[in-house]
Design an enzyme around this catalytic site. Structure first.
Site, PDB file in Angstrom:
ATOM      1  N   LYS A  68     -33.521  42.725   8.642  1.00 29.06           N
ATOM      2  CA  LYS A  68     -33.447  42.963   7.069  1.00 29.06           C
ATOM      3  C   LYS A  68     -34.067  41.497   6.621  1.00 29.06           C
ATOM      4  CE  LYS A  68     -30.172  46.511   6.353  1.00 29.06           C
ATOM      5  NZ  LYS A  68     -29.297  46.929   5.586  1.00 29.06           N
ATOM      6  N   ASP A 104     -30.175  49.146  -0.869  1.00 31.45           N
ATOM      7  CA  ASP A 104     -28.728  49.289  -0.501  1.00 31.45           C
ATOM      8  C   ASP A 104     -27.784  49.004  -1.595  1.00 31.45           C
ATOM      9  OD1 ASP A 104     -28.909  49.613   2.202  1.00 31.45           O
ATOM     10  OD2 ASP A 104     -29.168  47.353   2.551  1.00 31.45           O
TER      11      ASP A 104
END
Ligand code: ATR
Length: 281
Positions: A68, A104
């Site tokens: 990420k 997220d």
């Protein structure tokens, strides 16, 4: 009929990712002919993988550990949310290049639903890694007044606190893990979120949930069939709890919508996760 496209999640390890089950169910429920697969990709291979995915005309990608952060310099454009969190979990192939987004934090916020009145409230955040950055971003978007960050390594908590102060008008303070046994940091909390991986190994966070107000909600980002020791302690104290399955579901739904421009079929996606053993409220 629309052409079939390939989608996928890149990571290492990636074998246990539930994203294929969730997204393939979403494609089926929406009547889209697409396919979503897992790809094991190491950080050193990410630049090539992204280039090839674009060349092959893939429909979209998710990134998971440890990629990420590695993706930040490899995309053409970052959404403000991805740059604020400092991580990319969703890649959209645009005509002009790769867009790096992060769903997220917004997924976390949606998973809370109406359970917590965040606006003006005090939230306690345990952990200071990538997940904590995403949750902190969500909490500031949700309008909390104060965030207390507790982490095993105090320097990481301090670094996160400095970052979160730039997110908006919020007061941030730093705690040690042992402070979670004291009344003062918990007395006014509306939400306590455990973003650490402690619960994965069935480990417990040293907290006394009974010191929070009665309606304080406890969230553990770990998901699975069984509640973590952290959530079990909260339940024993009579506090409402939530695991991380809802965040997984909603971050996926937001990615699906960014890629396909279709409304995500939440019920079908949740069913697919339940079939994999997750407990989703
Ligand atoms: P993620 O992206 O999932 O947040 P991470 O960046 O590796 O993963 O962060 C993991 C978090 O879990 C950190 O806050 C870590 O604490 P440290 O900063 O002190 O490493 C926390 N963590 C992991 N194992 C832990 C343990 N056994 N006890 C307490 N905290 C732990």
């Amino acid at each position: 009929m629309q052409d079939a496209r390939l989608f996928g999640v890149l990571g290492d390890p990636v074998d246990h990712s539930l994203s294929p089950a969730m997204h393939n169910a979403a494609f089926r429920a929406t009547g889209l002919p697409h396919l979503y697969l897992r790809y094991r990709v190491a950080p050193t291979e990410l630049a090539d993988a992204l280039h090839e995915a674009r060349q092959l005309g893939m429909g979209g990608l998710n990134l998971t550990v440890p990629l990420k952060e590695h993706a930040l310099p490899l995309v053409d454009r970052l959404t403000p949310e991805a740059s604020r969190i400092g991580a990319v979990n969703t890649i959209v192939f645009e005509r002009k290049g790769l867009l790096g987004d992060n769903t997220d934090g917004r997924g976390f916020l949606r998973s809370l639903g109406r359970r917590v009145a965040l606006r003006g409230g005090h939230a306690v955040l345990i952990g200071a890694g990538g997940s904590a950055r995403a949750v902190a971003s969500a909490l500031v978007s949700g309008g909390v007044r104060r965030i207390s960050i507790a982490n095993r390594t105090p320097a990481r908590a301090t670094a996160l606190a400095k970052r979160v102060e730039t997110f908006g008008s919020v007061h941030v303070d730093v705690l040690g893990l042992s402070d979670l046994r004291r009344a003062q940091p918990l007395a006014e909390a509306v939400l306590v979120v455990n973003t650490t991986s402690v619960g994965l190994a069935n480990g417990a966070v040293p907290i006394r949930p009974g010191l929070t107000p009665r309606r304080c909600v406890f969230v553990d980002l770990v998901y699975g069939a069984k509640p973590t020791p952290f959530l079990r302690a909260a339940t024993r104290a009579g506090r409402p709890t939530l695991n991380g399955a809802g965040m997984l579901l909603h971050q996926g739904a937001l990615a699906f919508e960014a890629w396909t421009r279709h409304r995500a079929p939440l019920a079908a996606m949740a069913r697919a996760l339940r079939a994999e053993g997750l407990a989703i409220p």
